[in-house]
Design an enzyme around this catalytic site. Structure first.
Site, PDB file in Angstrom:
ATOM      1  N   ARG A  91     -29.711 -30.069  24.462  1.00 11.61           N
ATOM      2  CA  ARG A  91     -30.590 -29.392  23.511  1.00 11.61           C
ATOM      3  C   ARG A  91     -31.889 -28.990  24.204  1.00 11.61           C
ATOM      4  O   ARG A  91     -32.291 -29.604  25.184  1.00 11.61           O
ATOM      5  CB  ARG A  91     -30.930 -30.332  22.345  1.00 11.61           C
ATOM      6  CG  ARG A  91     -29.704 -30.884  21.625  1.00 11.61           C
ATOM      7  CD  ARG A  91     -30.090 -32.047  20.737  1.00 11.61           C
ATOM      8  NE  ARG A  91     -28.986 -32.480  19.908  1.00 11.61           N
ATOM      9  CZ  ARG A  91     -29.032 -33.522  19.086  1.00 11.61           C
ATOM     10  NH1 ARG A  91     -30.139 -34.235  18.976  1.00 11.61           N
ATOM     11  NH2 ARG A  91     -27.971 -33.852  18.373  1.00 11.61           N
ATOM     12  N   ASN A  96     -36.964 -42.733  38.322  1.00 12.93           N
ATOM     13  CA  ASN A  96     -35.835 -41.885  38.687  1.00 12.93           C
ATOM     14  C   ASN A  96     -35.781 -41.819  40.217  1.00 12.93           C
ATOM     15  O   ASN A  96     -36.516 -42.533  40.907  1.00 12.93           O
ATOM     16  CB  ASN A  96     -35.939 -40.502  38.033  1.00 12.93           C
ATOM     17  CG  ASN A  96     -37.158 -39.710  38.496  1.00 12.93           C
ATOM     18  OD1 ASN A  96     -37.768 -40.003  39.525  1.00 12.93           O
ATOM     19  ND2 ASN A  96     -37.517 -38.691  37.735  1.00 12.93           N
ATOM     20  N   ALA A 111     -37.439 -34.380  28.846  1.00  8.38           N
ATOM     21  CA  ALA A 111     -37.464 -35.583  28.007  1.00  8.38           C
ATOM     22  C   ALA A 111     -36.202 -36.430  28.084  1.00  8.38           C
ATOM     23  O   ALA A 111     -36.073 -37.412  27.350  1.00  8.38           O
ATOM     24  CB  ALA A 111     -37.770 -35.260  26.549  1.00  8.38           C
ATOM     25  N   ALA A 112     -35.285 -36.126  28.997  1.00 10.82           N
ATOM     26  CA  ALA A 112     -34.089 -36.960  29.129  1.00 10.82           C
ATOM     27  C   ALA A 112     -34.463 -38.379  29.555  1.00 10.82           C
ATOM     28  O   ALA A 112     -33.955 -39.364  29.006  1.00 10.82           O
ATOM     29  CB  ALA A 112     -33.124 -36.346  30.138  1.00 10.82           C
ATOM     30  N   GLY A 113     -35.370 -38.484  30.533  1.00 12.38           N
ATOM     31  CA  GLY A 113     -35.807 -39.811  30.967  1.00 12.38           C
ATOM     32  C   GLY A 113     -36.529 -40.563  29.867  1.00 12.38           C
ATOM     33  O   GLY A 113     -36.340 -41.771  29.683  1.00 12.38           O
ATOM     34  N   ASP A 114     -37.352 -39.849  29.101  1.00 11.93           N
ATOM     35  CA  ASP A 114     -38.073 -40.486  27.991  1.00 11.93           C
ATOM     36  C   ASP A 114     -37.100 -40.964  26.917  1.00 11.93           C
ATOM     37  O   ASP A 114     -37.289 -42.029  26.318  1.00 11.93           O
ATOM     38  CB  ASP A 114     -39.067 -39.499  27.374  1.00 11.93           C
ATOM     39  CG  ASP A 114     -40.143 -39.068  28.352  1.00 11.93           C
ATOM     40  OD1 ASP A 114     -40.476 -39.866  29.256  1.00 11.93           O
ATOM     41  OD2 ASP A 114     -40.636 -37.937  28.218  1.00 11.93           O
TER      42      ASP A 114
END
Length: 302
Positions: free
Chosen positions: A287, A186, A251-254
């Site tokens: 979420r 990122n 957890a968006a990147g995951d």
């Protein structure tokens, strides 16, 4: 059935507190809510691959505690192959202490626990999984020597190698780059890896080009609401992010990494797989929580 994707990395139990803002140093702040949820970058990415249509196995460690049992079970419920998720006696499972503020930004403290005991020898015991895979994914929440060994072994086996350099605070070992097909930092991670400021597409491109010069095959810089920038020897392409109202970016990147890998494993081209991962990540930030926020492939069908 052999897993097409193998994730080598961390499993953490996330202990999440929500508050109106992040506390200042030395401050005691009243929060709004608290919950525990399975996480860890490795486990999150494995769940994302599974939910988004890929066949996946996890290589990692948990402790001999209740959290370890819960972390393993959470993966098994999703259909992740857990034969290589080992229990370490006498240590805790990995834990992440997370505070999320009203604007959905977070601050995280990681306690490695069993993740810190994932050695190259431990990964090597499950070499058959690496041999059977098409794609191998690593992150930086387990010992760096283990990551380096896994990258080299995956390259030796001719696999597609994805390194999500998170959390990165300094440049990567120089010898790693030649083993990496897709490096996926990122903005802050790209800056840490190169020493170059990354604030927009142009600065992200400069950082990515520097990473290519160091030997990475291709670079995808994830830019949050600004989308993602794909950079290779053939040039660069910007992928705008879907517009959503974020609730929690954990957890968006995951989710993006898992979606990208799942897409590649199902025969998508690079651009299609990037867009697929972006759509999954965009839905995840609407979420709360890490693994609970990760969508299923059926939710992305338009």
């Amino acid at each position: 059935m052999d897993a097409k994707v193998v994730v080598v990395g961390s499993l953490n139990m996330d202990l999440v507190a929500r508050a109106t803002r992040l506390p200042r140093g030395g401050e005691t702040l009243a929060g709004d809510s608290f919950f525990t949820v399975p996480g860890g970058k490795g486990a999150n990415q494995a769940v994302a691959v599974a939910r988004l249509g890929g066949s996946v196995a996890m290589i990692g460690n948990v402790g001999d505690d209740a959290y370890g049992q819960q972390l393993r079970q959470a993966l098994q419920v999703e259909g992740v192959d857990c034969q290589a998720v080992s229990v370490c006696d006498g240590v805790s499972s990995g834990v992440a202490l997370i505070v999320v503020d009203a604007s959905s930004q977070n601050a995280i403290v990681i306690i490695p626990g069993g993740n810190g005991l994932l050695s190259a020898e431990a990964v090597q015991r499950f070499d058959a999984l690496l041999q059977a895979a098409e794609i191998v994914i690593c992150q930086l929440e387990v010992p760096l020597e283990t990551v380096g060994w896994t990258l080299a072994r995956a390259r030796e086996l001719g696999k597609t190698v994805i390194l999500n350099p998170a959390p990165a605070s300094e440049p990567l070992p120089a010898q790693w780059f030649a083993h990496i097909d897709y490096l996926t930092p990122n903005e802050s991670e790209a800056e840490a890896l190169t020493g170059l400021p990354v604030t927009d597409q142009d600065s992200a491109r400069r950082a990515a080009e520097q990473l290519l010069k160091l030997g990475a095959g291709k670079v995808i810089v994830t830019l949050g609401a600004q989308g993602a920038l794909f950079v290779s020897a053939n040039g660069s392409q910007h992928f705008p992010a879907p517009h959503v109202e974020p609730l929690d970016t954990t957890a968006a990147g995951d989710t993006f990494i898992g979606g990208f890998a799942a897409g590649l494993s199902q025969g998508m081209g690079e651009g299609e797989a990037i867009a697929f991962g972006q759509r999954a990540a965009a839905l995840s930030v609407t979420r709360a929580g890490a693994q609970p926020s990760i969508p299923y492939a059926r939710e992305l069908q338009s």
